[in-house]
Scaffold this active site. Sequence first.
Site, short mmCIF file in Angstrom:
data_model
loop_
_atom_site.label_atom_id
_atom_site.label_comp_id
_atom_site.label_asym_id
_atom_site.label_seq_id
_atom_site.Cartn_x
_atom_site.Cartn_y
_atom_site.Cartn_z
N MET A 11 58.84 34.21 -34.95
CA MET A 11 59.76 34.84 -34.00
C MET A 11 59.25 34.67 -32.58
O MET A 11 58.05 34.86 -32.33
CB MET A 11 59.86 36.35 -34.26
CG MET A 11 60.52 36.73 -35.56
SD MET A 11 62.23 36.19 -35.66
CE MET A 11 63.02 37.50 -34.81
N GLN A 62 65.67 28.92 -40.44
CA GLN A 62 65.38 30.06 -41.32
C GLN A 62 66.39 31.19 -41.06
O GLN A 62 66.60 31.58 -39.91
CB GLN A 62 63.97 30.60 -41.12
CG GLN A 62 63.68 31.63 -42.22
CD GLN A 62 62.36 32.37 -42.04
OE1 GLN A 62 62.18 33.09 -41.08
NE2 GLN A 62 61.46 32.18 -42.99
N CYS A 92 59.20 38.54 -44.75
CA CYS A 92 58.92 39.41 -43.60
C CYS A 92 58.84 40.88 -44.03
O CYS A 92 59.72 41.38 -44.72
CB CYS A 92 60.01 39.23 -42.54
SG CYS A 92 59.66 40.23 -41.08
N LYS A 131 60.98 31.22 -48.30
CA LYS A 131 59.58 31.48 -47.91
C LYS A 131 59.28 32.92 -48.30
O LYS A 131 59.97 33.85 -47.86
CB LYS A 131 59.40 31.28 -46.41
CG LYS A 131 57.99 31.61 -45.91
CD LYS A 131 57.80 31.11 -44.48
CE LYS A 131 56.44 31.48 -43.90
NZ LYS A 131 56.36 32.88 -43.46
N HIS A 163 53.39 32.37 -48.70
CA HIS A 163 52.33 32.90 -47.84
C HIS A 163 51.36 33.59 -48.81
O HIS A 163 51.72 34.55 -49.49
CB HIS A 163 52.96 33.87 -46.83
CG HIS A 163 51.98 34.49 -45.88
ND1 HIS A 163 52.36 35.31 -44.85
CD2 HIS A 163 50.63 34.44 -45.80
CE1 HIS A 163 51.30 35.72 -44.18
NE2 HIS A 163 50.25 35.21 -44.74
N GLY A 203 49.23 30.24 -44.85
CA GLY A 203 48.35 31.36 -44.52
C GLY A 203 46.93 30.92 -44.23
O GLY A 203 46.23 30.42 -45.12
N GLY A 204 46.52 31.07 -42.97
CA GLY A 204 45.11 30.88 -42.62
C GLY A 204 44.62 29.45 -42.54
O GLY A 204 43.41 29.22 -42.48
N GLY A 224 51.05 28.21 -39.12
CA GLY A 224 51.68 28.96 -38.04
C GLY A 224 50.79 29.11 -36.84
O GLY A 224 50.82 28.29 -35.90
C1 LIG Z 1 54.41 35.78 -33.94
C2 LIG Z 1 54.75 35.50 -35.36
C3 LIG Z 1 56.07 35.56 -35.74
C4 LIG Z 1 56.44 35.28 -37.08
N1 LIG Z 1 57.77 35.24 -37.41
C5 LIG Z 1 58.13 34.84 -38.67
C6 LIG Z 1 59.51 34.60 -39.00
O1 LIG Z 1 60.42 34.71 -38.17
N2 LIG Z 1 59.78 34.25 -40.28
C7 LIG Z 1 58.81 34.08 -41.23
O2 LIG Z 1 59.11 33.74 -42.38
N3 LIG Z 1 57.50 34.28 -40.93
C8 LIG Z 1 57.15 34.62 -39.67
N4 LIG Z 1 55.83 34.73 -39.36
C9 LIG Z 1 54.80 34.47 -40.39
C10 LIG Z 1 54.37 32.99 -40.34
O3 LIG Z 1 55.46 32.14 -40.66
C11 LIG Z 1 53.22 32.73 -41.32
O4 LIG Z 1 53.66 33.04 -42.61
C12 LIG Z 1 51.99 33.57 -41.03
O5 LIG Z 1 51.67 33.56 -39.65
C13 LIG Z 1 50.77 33.05 -41.82
O6 LIG Z 1 50.51 31.71 -41.50
P1 LIG Z 1 49.31 31.28 -40.48
O7 LIG Z 1 48.08 31.98 -40.95
O8 LIG Z 1 49.25 29.81 -40.57
O9 LIG Z 1 49.73 31.79 -39.11
C14 LIG Z 1 55.44 35.00 -38.04
C15 LIG Z 1 54.09 34.96 -37.63
C16 LIG Z 1 53.75 35.17 -36.32
C17 LIG Z 1 52.30 35.08 -35.91
#
Ligand SMILES: Cc1cc2nc3c(=O)[nH]c(=O)nc-3n(C[C@H](O)[C@H](O)[C@H](O)COP(=O)(O)O)c2cc1C
Length: 320
Positions: A11, A62, A92, A131, A163, A203-204, A224
């Site tokens: 987001m 999405q 979410c 997701k 995730h 994730g991570g 992400g």
């Molecule tokens: C600022 C922010 C906004 C996010 N918004 C969404 C979203 O709109 N939809 C979604 O499925 N996940 C959202 N996520 C989760 C990410 O898609 C991801 O699952 C999560 O950050 C873990 O991955 P990472 O460790 O690679 O960041 C968001 C994460 C962050 C940090």
Amino acid sequence: MKKTISVAPMMKRTDRHFHYLVRLLSQNTYFYTEMIHANAILRGDKSKLLNFDISDQRLVVQIGGSVPDHLSEAAKIIEDNGFKEINLNVGCPSKKVKAGNFGVFLMKDIDLLEECITSINSKISIPLSIKCRTGVDDYEGEDFLNNFVQRITRLNVNKIIIHARKAISGLDTKRNRSIPPLNYDLVCNIKNYYEDQEIIINGGFDDMEKILDIDSKVDGVMIGRKIYSNPLFLHEIEQKYFFNSTKNKLIEVMTKFMEYILQLQSNKDANRAINHLMALLKCIPFQKSHREALMTSLRDKKIDSSEVFRNLEKIPALYQ
Ligand SMILES: Cc1cc2nc3c(=O)[nH]c(=O)nc-3n(C[C@H](O)[C@H](O)[C@H](O)COP(=O)(O)O)c2cc1C
């Protein structure tokens, strides 16, 4: 099955401006838009919400929601606007999402989730993915996830992105991204049972080693925060994962992105895009005063681009 690397939906981050930047840095990664609620598509300004460059085949929109008819109507609009894939948010955990009983809370009501997926698939012919998390609250563990994936797999869902941590209701969204610890083994075990179902882990993933380590156990990795905080990681992925040596030099990326910012009409759009540029600049050795001057001129659209570009030319890191 061809393995994929994708930029996770985020987001206020994975908007059309970040999409533009990502495409300057990468030719092979998929890109997931921030979540757009079905009602926003049905009642809001569609042309604004769906204003992405649809020529990109790896762009996925999405959506969120839990009313099957609304989701399917919204999905049809997305397809009619030329998009090639839709992803349903089943991960979410925010308070707002809990109040609307969608996102990860659909993992507690798989019958309703099935209805949503079936309804969407009845209206569209492009692929639908979901997701999700490994679970939510006490809906957790390998048996739970196995049953969940088994039911989803029967429904013509082209990818399941997991995730690798469960969600906990009551925790804010930020803490829900670090608590509890990630469980990669759980996702990899599930993938073992479903050879033909595309399963992507998320994730991570914050370095190449972790990505390469898990590569043979899943069908792809979604990333992400690492990509947002260091967009140059996309260059590393191109080189070390896709063995693609044709990359835009940073000077070209910066120049094109600044030109892009300058032609944006609304201040809101320009500010969002400038935030993405800031993320990029943080990974480049750049004098703070110069960075601030650059930001101010971009914000005021008073940029004398020739001067800025002359200054950029002095930074050796931009020529790599
Ligand atoms: C600022 C922010 C906004 C996010 N918004 C969404 C979203 O709109 N939809 C979604 O499925 N996940 C959202 N996520 C989760 C990410 O898609 C991801 O699952 C999560 O950050 C873990 O991955 P990472 O460790 O690679 O960041 C968001 C994460 C962050 C940090």
